[in-house]
Design an enzyme around this catalytic site. Structure first.
Site, PDB file in Angstrom:
ATOM      1  N   ALA A 141       0.919  -1.275   0.031  1.00 12.83           N
ATOM      2  CA  ALA A 141      -0.072  -0.017   0.074  1.00 12.83           C
ATOM      3  C   ALA A 141       0.888   1.210   0.012  1.00 12.83           C
ATOM      4  O   ALA A 141       2.048   1.258   0.579  1.00 12.83           O
ATOM      5  CB  ALA A 141      -0.882  -0.145   1.151  1.00 12.83           C
ATOM      6  N   ASP A 142       0.181   2.104  -0.455  1.00 14.08           N
ATOM      7  CA  ASP A 142       1.207   3.824  -0.319  1.00 14.08           C
ATOM      8  C   ASP A 142       0.308   4.216   0.632  1.00 14.08           C
ATOM      9  O   ASP A 142      -0.737   3.943   1.017  1.00 14.08           O
ATOM     10  CB  ASP A 142       1.305   4.128  -1.752  1.00 14.08           C
ATOM     11  CG  ASP A 142      -0.091   4.846  -2.468  1.00 14.08           C
ATOM     12  OD1 ASP A 142      -0.936   4.869  -1.631  1.00 14.08           O
ATOM     13  OD2 ASP A 142      -0.200   5.113  -3.361  1.00 14.08           O
ATOM     14  N   SER A 143       0.579   5.487   0.958  1.00 16.95           N
ATOM     15  CA  SER A 143       0.304   6.315   2.093  1.00 16.95           C
ATOM     16  C   SER A 143      -1.305   6.552   1.873  1.00 16.95           C
ATOM     17  O   SER A 143      -2.113   6.858   2.719  1.00 16.95           O
ATOM     18  CB  SER A 143       1.006   7.470   2.565  1.00 16.95           C
ATOM     19  OG  SER A 143       0.974   8.464   1.248  1.00 16.95           O
ATOM     20  N   LEU A 144      -1.588   7.087   0.500  1.00 15.42           N
ATOM     21  CA  LEU A 144      -3.144   7.219   0.154  1.00 15.42           C
ATOM     22  C   LEU A 144      -3.634   6.108   0.050  1.00 15.42           C
ATOM     23  O   LEU A 144      -5.090   6.093   0.620  1.00 15.42           O
ATOM     24  CB  LEU A 144      -2.945   7.739  -1.243  1.00 15.42           C
ATOM     25  CG  LEU A 144      -3.992   8.868  -1.873  1.00 15.42           C
ATOM     26  CD1 LEU A 144      -3.953  10.008  -0.954  1.00 15.42           C
ATOM     27  CD2 LEU A 144      -3.887   9.446  -3.275  1.00 15.42           C
ATOM     28  N   ASP A 145      -3.351   4.856   0.022  1.00 16.83           N
ATOM     29  CA  ASP A 145      -4.195   3.716  -0.062  1.00 16.83           C
ATOM     30  C   ASP A 145      -4.587   3.239   1.535  1.00 16.83           C
ATOM     31  O   ASP A 145      -5.533   3.045   1.957  1.00 16.83           O
ATOM     32  CB  ASP A 145      -3.385   2.473  -0.452  1.00 16.83           C
ATOM     33  CG  ASP A 145      -2.956   2.058  -1.716  1.00 16.83           C
ATOM     34  OD1 ASP A 145      -3.893   2.490  -2.656  1.00 16.83           O
ATOM     35  OD2 ASP A 145      -1.908   1.725  -2.178  1.00 16.83           O
TER      36      ASP A 145
END
Lengths: 79, 246
Positions: free
Chosen positions: A35-39
């Protein structure tokens, strides 16, 4: 209550498009599940919707693993 | 060409010359528009001009709680999340830097920059969920060139460019774009306040040889709000008759 764990895992699988087997309780959204931070923001939004709770920012920032999410929701879920 | 049917928009400062033109352009393209500002009667007049696809929400953009409330009020009045945010509201408190009071500095930063950030924060979650969003902020040529007597205004408008680039980078994967439309000298109440000597000094610097119109700013906003501009993000579109080619 194990039901909450199942629902959390289902959301994570759907949202991050990862294999169910990878979504263990200790898996970190960012480090293990890609995951990235937006995920992670979106995951929290999905949890809020599924469980009918509002997760404040300071609590959301501490939800880093599948287990963190399950523990928070076991305590606060209303639906 | 630019069809916004089914979209909702929030335009701040919608009773001013440029804000009104933006609201009219978006609604003409099919969007339902929430008009925000401080003067209820002026907003009502714009809403009447638009018809039943416009709603009015008042707010004090220098107050944090009022800005948060504005996003909620607009969504309630529109009956859904905001797809297009237009940060247009702006104030000036001109003074030479060495004479500028803290409150002259702060009030301009609060309304022109901080409120834009707060509204972007409040509306972008919903945009993320819907995988579509447009954040258009109205900058100013002086945010890029500077202008004597406008340290506060120039700093706030330059700040919008940095804010916009950060938003664009964060949100691009979710179908959300963020851009700035940067007007030069436009015929509005703000430039009506210029005296003849000031006008005479400005016009020779504008290759187009005239002030711009509010409609020319609105057209740029409409483009950036459209589906067609989906690949344009983090940009500053200068609409200034060539007075600064940057």
């Amino acid at each position: 209550m194990s039901d909450i764990a199942e629902r959390v895992k289902k959301i994570v699988v759907e949202h991050l498009g990862v294999e169910e087997a990878k979504v263990t309780e200790n898996a970190s959204f960012i480090d293990d599940l890609g995951a990235d931070s937006l995920d992670t923001v979106e995951l929290v939004m999905a949890f809020e919707e599924e469980f009918g709770v509002e997760i404040p920012d300071d609590a959301a920032e501490k939800i880093l693993t599948v287990k963190d999410a399950i523990d928070f929701l076991k305590e606060h879920a209303t639906s | 060409m630019f069809d916004l049917t089914g979209k909702t928009a929030l335009v701040t400062g919608a009773s001013g010359g440029i804000g009104r033109a933006i609201a009219l352009a978006l609604s003409k393209a099919g969007a339902r528009v929430a008009l925000s500002g401080t003067r209820r009667d002026a907003l009502d007049a714009v809403a009447k001009e638009i018809g039943d696809t416009a709603v009015v929400v008042t707010a004090n953009l220098s107050d944090a709680a009022s800005v948060e409330q504005l996003a909620k009020d607009a969504e309630a009045a529109l009956g859904g999340g905001i797809d297009i945010l237009v940060n247009n509201a702006g104030i000036t408190r001109d003074n030479l830097s060495m004479r500028m009071k803290d409150d002259e500095w702060q009030s301009v930063l609060d309304v022109n920059l901080t409120a834009s950030f707060r509204l972007a924060r409040a509306t972008s979650k919903g945009m993320m969920k819907r995988r579509w969003g447009r954040i258009v902020s109205i900058g100013s040529v002086v945010g890029t060139t500077g202008n004597p007597g406008q340290a506060n205004y120039a700093a706030a408008k330059a700040g919008l460019i940095g804010l916009t680039k950060a938003l664009a980078a964060e949100l691009a994967t979710r179908g959300i774009t963020a851009n700035v439309v940067s007007p030069g000298f436009i015929e509005t109440a703000m430039t009506d306040a210029l005296n003849e000597a000031q006008r005479a000094a400005i016009l020779p610097k504008v290759p187009a040889g005239r002030l711009g119109t509010a409609d020319e700013i609105a057209a740029a906003v409409l483009y950036l709000a459209s589906n067609e501009a989906g690949y344009v993000t983090g940009q500053t579109l200068h609409v200034n008759g060539g007075m600064a080619m940057i």
